[in-house]
Design an enzyme around this catalytic site. Structure first.
Site, PDB file in Angstrom:
ATOM      1  N   GLN A 131       0.825  -1.206   0.000  1.00  0.00           N
ATOM      2  CA  GLN A 131       0.000   0.000   0.000  1.00  0.00           C
ATOM      3  C   GLN A 131       0.864   1.263   0.000  1.00  0.00           C
ATOM      4  O   GLN A 131       1.608   1.504   0.946  1.00  0.00           O
ATOM      5  CB  GLN A 131      -0.877  -0.003   1.256  1.00  0.00           C
ATOM      6  N   GLY A 132       0.724   2.084  -1.025  1.00  0.00           N
ATOM      7  CA  GLY A 132       1.506   3.324  -1.123  1.00  0.00           C
ATOM      8  C   GLY A 132       0.630   4.542  -0.872  1.00  0.00           C
ATOM      9  O   GLY A 132       0.239   5.245  -1.813  1.00  0.00           O
ATOM     10  N   TYR A 133       0.290   4.770   0.395  1.00  0.00           N
ATOM     11  CA  TYR A 133      -0.502   5.944   0.764  1.00  0.00           C
ATOM     12  C   TYR A 133       0.398   7.003   1.419  1.00  0.00           C
ATOM     13  O   TYR A 133       0.543   8.102   0.915  1.00  0.00           O
ATOM     14  CB  TYR A 133      -1.599   5.549   1.770  1.00  0.00           C
ATOM     15  N   SER A 134       1.002   6.657   2.596  1.00  0.00           N
ATOM     16  CA  SER A 134       1.723   7.655   3.408  1.00  0.00           C
ATOM     17  C   SER A 134       2.955   8.191   2.685  1.00  0.00           C
ATOM     18  O   SER A 134       3.609   7.470   1.931  1.00  0.00           O
ATOM     19  CB  SER A 134       2.182   7.032   4.721  1.00  0.00           C
ATOM     20  N   SER A 166       4.466  -1.040   4.218  1.00  0.00           N
ATOM     21  CA  SER A 166       4.667  -2.369   4.820  1.00  0.00           C
ATOM     22  C   SER A 166       4.963  -3.391   3.733  1.00  0.00           C
ATOM     23  O   SER A 166       4.212  -3.505   2.756  1.00  0.00           O
ATOM     24  CB  SER A 166       3.413  -2.807   5.584  1.00  0.00           C
ATOM     25  N   GLU A 249      -9.362  -1.511   5.104  1.00  0.00           N
ATOM     26  CA  GLU A 249      -8.116  -1.627   5.882  1.00  0.00           C
ATOM     27  C   GLU A 249      -8.419  -1.584   7.380  1.00  0.00           C
ATOM     28  O   GLU A 249      -7.880  -2.384   8.156  1.00  0.00           O
ATOM     29  CB  GLU A 249      -7.154  -0.494   5.514  1.00  0.00           C
ATOM     30  N   GLU A 384      -6.422   8.966  17.119  1.00  0.00           N
ATOM     31  CA  GLU A 384      -6.984  10.335  17.175  1.00  0.00           C
ATOM     32  C   GLU A 384      -7.778  10.620  15.894  1.00  0.00           C
ATOM     33  O   GLU A 384      -8.893  11.153  15.946  1.00  0.00           O
ATOM     34  CB  GLU A 384      -5.860  11.379  17.322  1.00  0.00           C
TER      35      GLU A 384
HETATM   36  C1  LIG Z   1       2.908  -0.720  11.678  1.00  0.00           C
HETATM   37  C2  LIG Z   1       2.597   0.320  10.638  1.00  0.00           C
HETATM   38  C3  LIG Z   1       2.384  -0.057   9.324  1.00  0.00           C
HETATM   39  C4  LIG Z   1       2.114   0.906   8.347  1.00  0.00           C
HETATM   40  N1  LIG Z   1       1.947   0.498   7.049  1.00  0.00           N
HETATM   41  C5  LIG Z   1       1.689   1.411   6.082  1.00  0.00           C
HETATM   42  C6  LIG Z   1       1.571   1.002   4.713  1.00  0.00           C
HETATM   43  O1  LIG Z   1       1.692  -0.181   4.379  1.00  0.00           O
HETATM   44  N2  LIG Z   1       1.335   1.947   3.793  1.00  0.00           N
HETATM   45  C7  LIG Z   1       1.191   3.254   4.105  1.00  0.00           C
HETATM   46  O2  LIG Z   1       0.938   4.045   3.199  1.00  0.00           O
HETATM   47  N3  LIG Z   1       1.312   3.694   5.389  1.00  0.00           N
HETATM   48  C8  LIG Z   1       1.577   2.791   6.383  1.00  0.00           C
HETATM   49  N4  LIG Z   1       1.726   3.205   7.695  1.00  0.00           N
HETATM   50  C9  LIG Z   1       1.699   4.641   7.991  1.00  0.00           C
HETATM   51  C10 LIG Z   1       0.463   5.101   8.749  1.00  0.00           C
HETATM   52  O3  LIG Z   1      -0.681   5.081   7.958  1.00  0.00           O
HETATM   53  C11 LIG Z   1       0.780   6.540   9.271  1.00  0.00           C
HETATM   54  O4  LIG Z   1       1.876   6.429  10.156  1.00  0.00           O
HETATM   55  C12 LIG Z   1      -0.398   7.164   9.973  1.00  0.00           C
HETATM   56  O5  LIG Z   1      -1.417   7.451   9.060  1.00  0.00           O
HETATM   57  C13 LIG Z   1      -0.001   8.462  10.732  1.00  0.00           C
HETATM   58  O6  LIG Z   1       0.700   9.327   9.915  1.00  0.00           O
HETATM   59  P1  LIG Z   1       2.090   9.974  10.409  1.00  0.00           P
HETATM   60  O7  LIG Z   1       2.969   8.831  10.826  1.00  0.00           O
HETATM   61  O8  LIG Z   1       2.574  10.845   9.314  1.00  0.00           O
HETATM   62  O9  LIG Z   1       1.752  10.795  11.703  1.00  0.00           O
HETATM   63  P2  LIG Z   1       1.188  12.290  11.768  1.00  0.00           P
HETATM   64  O10 LIG Z   1       0.074  12.417  10.799  1.00  0.00           O
HETATM   65  O11 LIG Z   1       2.329  13.230  11.626  1.00  0.00           O
HETATM   66  O12 LIG Z   1       0.602  12.359  13.216  1.00  0.00           O
HETATM   67  C14 LIG Z   1       1.404  12.656  14.371  1.00  0.00           C
HETATM   68  C15 LIG Z   1       0.496  12.739  15.591  1.00  0.00           C
HETATM   69  O13 LIG Z   1      -0.442  13.833  15.441  1.00  0.00           O
HETATM   70  C16 LIG Z   1      -1.772  13.366  15.606  1.00  0.00           C
HETATM   71  N5  LIG Z   1      -2.682  14.076  14.696  1.00  0.00           N
HETATM   72  C17 LIG Z   1      -2.460  14.369  13.404  1.00  0.00           C
HETATM   73  N6  LIG Z   1      -3.525  14.999  12.879  1.00  0.00           N
HETATM   74  C18 LIG Z   1      -4.456  15.075  13.858  1.00  0.00           C
HETATM   75  C19 LIG Z   1      -5.778  15.619  13.932  1.00  0.00           C
HETATM   76  N7  LIG Z   1      -6.369  16.194  12.878  1.00  0.00           N
HETATM   77  N8  LIG Z   1      -6.459  15.527  15.111  1.00  0.00           N
HETATM   78  C20 LIG Z   1      -5.871  14.938  16.200  1.00  0.00           C
HETATM   79  N9  LIG Z   1      -4.611  14.425  16.186  1.00  0.00           N
HETATM   80  C21 LIG Z   1      -3.916  14.494  15.031  1.00  0.00           C
HETATM   81  C22 LIG Z   1      -1.725  11.886  15.245  1.00  0.00           C
HETATM   82  O14 LIG Z   1      -2.785  11.166  15.850  1.00  0.00           O
HETATM   83  C23 LIG Z   1      -0.359  11.480  15.785  1.00  0.00           C
HETATM   84  O15 LIG Z   1      -0.449  11.192  17.150  1.00  0.00           O
HETATM   85  C24 LIG Z   1       2.020   2.276   8.696  1.00  0.00           C
HETATM   86  C25 LIG Z   1       2.224   2.667  10.042  1.00  0.00           C
HETATM   87  C26 LIG Z   1       2.530   1.708  10.992  1.00  0.00           C
HETATM   88  C27 LIG Z   1       2.766   2.149  12.411  1.00  0.00           C
END
Ligand SMILES: Cc1cc2nc3c(=O)[nH]c(=O)nc-3n(C[C@H](O)[C@H](O)[C@H](O)COP(=O)(O)OP(=O)(O)OC[C@H]3O[C@@H](n4cnc5c(N)ncnc54)[C@H](O)[C@@H]3O)c2cc1C
Length: 399
Positions: A131-134, A166, A249, A384
């Site tokens: 999955q290429g989202y983040s 992942s 998902e 959150e």
């Molecule tokens: C085990 C694991 C597997 C993953 N696998 C994949 C994958 O296969 N493909 C993929 O694309 N991504 C993957 N991810 C990424 C995951 O989707 C992101 O880490 C997640 O969406 C959070 O984004 P961020 O890490 O940029 O944190 P940020 O968005 O920077 O958030 C940082 C903090 O701020 C808080 N926050 C942010 N915005 C708000 C808001 N509006 N209101 C309240 N709080 C807020 C968050 O809750 C968090 O605590 C994976 C992550 C993990 C841990």
């Protein structure tokens, strides 16, 4: 009903005759090889045979239509199949993002050509998907993603970086969100693309974690040419597809972690492990507080598993997950995090080993499972963010 009884008998016989003996009793999370794909490795030899047999029958995706490689079973038949497999302690032949995320999304949004190309290969476990989202600058605020897609004739040229992908290093194809219109409102300039990881310009760099493992990767796209026919739904309408996939998902993450699988399988139930570490008096755990916490967690896990069963029945009958999947995600992952913390407390200092003598494999696995569970409140969208979705889209609270 009579038909269903007949189906149950036939299914039971077929499973008994075809499930290789070495796979019996394996829990889904004890398995390494059943994610399929070109680079698949199998924890025990029977798993490969099992995948072939189930794939041929379409029973890796029991309710998907036969013409797309599925089993064509009714929701009731699919449930019987799941029940008979559970009774015989037969693990699933295949798991992964193909079956749980991109497959259901293609069934809903893919065109006929895409369904015929990709779904049968998912069912047979030939292609593993990631999955290429983040992106480095787009996680919770996913719609801010910047990976560029520039039109060039019948192709898009992709440039940018995805992160936390992942298992990208083990996958064959990636479903990705790209920015195809940089001037439109951010949600309206996104396209959902299917990309073959073997295309020139795609490179993957595993991210090494403290555990020494690399469950996720950075995925780079350097002028990668992707045919326009790989657009799912419409150009610039990828946000709709992206949200639908997130529903699948979140349900998958909730089910995978919330059902208590991490403490089952070969390592025994929570109660068995507590008795093993702490001993018992008259067959009961001596510590009444721990007994209470354990019973509460088991009840919550059971209630949640039944709720997920209802959601699964609805899914088999064609229901697409909506914002309620955020409730499942928060609750299921919280149950798992509670479970892992309880297991650490039960094992005491023996749960703090990392490697080497002094700790048995179960104790070392307890530490790693606990650390792994810390990611539960982040993956698939943070808790959150889920609570924001629940507040706005389930409860209808104002912004
Ligand atoms: C085990 C694991 C597997 C993953 N696998 C994949 C994958 O296969 N493909 C993929 O694309 N991504 C993957 N991810 C990424 C995951 O989707 C992101 O880490 C997640 O969406 C959070 O984004 P961020 O890490 O940029 O944190 P940020 O968005 O920077 O958030 C940082 C903090 O701020 C808080 N926050 C942010 N915005 C708000 C808001 N509006 N209101 C309240 N709080 C807020 C968050 O809750 C968090 O605590 C994976 C992550 C993990 C841990």
């Amino acid at each position: 009903m009579a038909d269903l009884d007949g189906f149950r008998r036939e299914t039971h016989d077929w499973l008994t005759q075809n499930a290789p003996p070495d796979i019996l009793g394996l829990a889904a999370n004890d398995l390494e090889g059943n994610w399929g794909g070109r680079k698949a490795t199998y924890a025990v030899p029977g798993l490969e045979t099992w995948l072939q047999r189930m794939g041929e029958r379409g029973w890796t995706a029991p309710t998907w239509p036969k013409e797309y490689g599925g089993g064509g079973l009714s929701p009731a038949e699919a449930k019987v199949l799941a029940q008979e497999m559970a009774k015989l302690r037969i693990p699933p032949a295949l798991i992964g993002f193909g079956l749980t995320m991109i497959g259901p999304t293609l069934l809903q949004f893919g065109n006929e050509e895409q369904k015929r190309e990709h779904l049968p290969r998912i069912c047979r476990g030939e292609i593993r998907w990631c999955q290429g989202y983040s992106e480095p600058g787009a996680g919770s605020d996913l719609a801010s993603l910047q990976t560029r897609a520039v039109r060039d004739g019948d192709h898009f040229v992709i440039h940018g970086t995805k992160i936390w992908t992942s298992y990208a290093d083990k996958s064959d194809w990636i479903f990705a969100l790209v920015r195809s219109n940089p001037t439109a409102k951010k949600q309206e300039g996104i396209t959902f693309l299917l990309i073959d990881m073997a295309t020139p310009g795609v490179s993957v760099r595993p991210i090494l974690l403290i555990s020494g493992k690399s469950p996720f990767c950075e995925t780079h796209f350097e002028n990668v040419r992707v045919p326009k026919r790989n657009v799912v739904h419409k150009v610039n309408a990828g946000w709709t597809v992206a949200k639908a996939l997130l529903g699948h998902e979140r349900t998958m993450v909730a089910e995978a972690f919330g059902s208590g699988g991490g403490a089952g399988g070969k390592r025994g139930t929570l109660g068995e492990r507590a008795k093993h570490h702490l001993g018992s008096e008259n067959g009961r755990l001596a510590d009444p507080i721990l007994r209470d916490q354990l019973a509460q967690l088991e009840m919550d896990t059971r209630a949640f598993a039944l709720t997920m069963q209802r959601a699964k029945d609805a899914g088999r009958a064609g229901h697409q997950p909506g914002p309620e999947s955020s409730i499942f995600k928060v609750y299921g992952t919280e149950v798992n995090m509670r479970r892992q913390e309880l297991l650490v407390r039960i094992a005491g200092p023996q749960s703090l080993g990392w490697e080497g003598p002094g700790f048995d494999p179960e104790e070392l696995a307890t530490t790693r499972d606990w650390l792994r569970s810390r990611g539960n409140s982040i993956e698939g969208g943070t808790s959150e963010v889920q609570r924001n979705v629940i507040a706005k889209r389930v409860l209808g609270l104002p912004d």
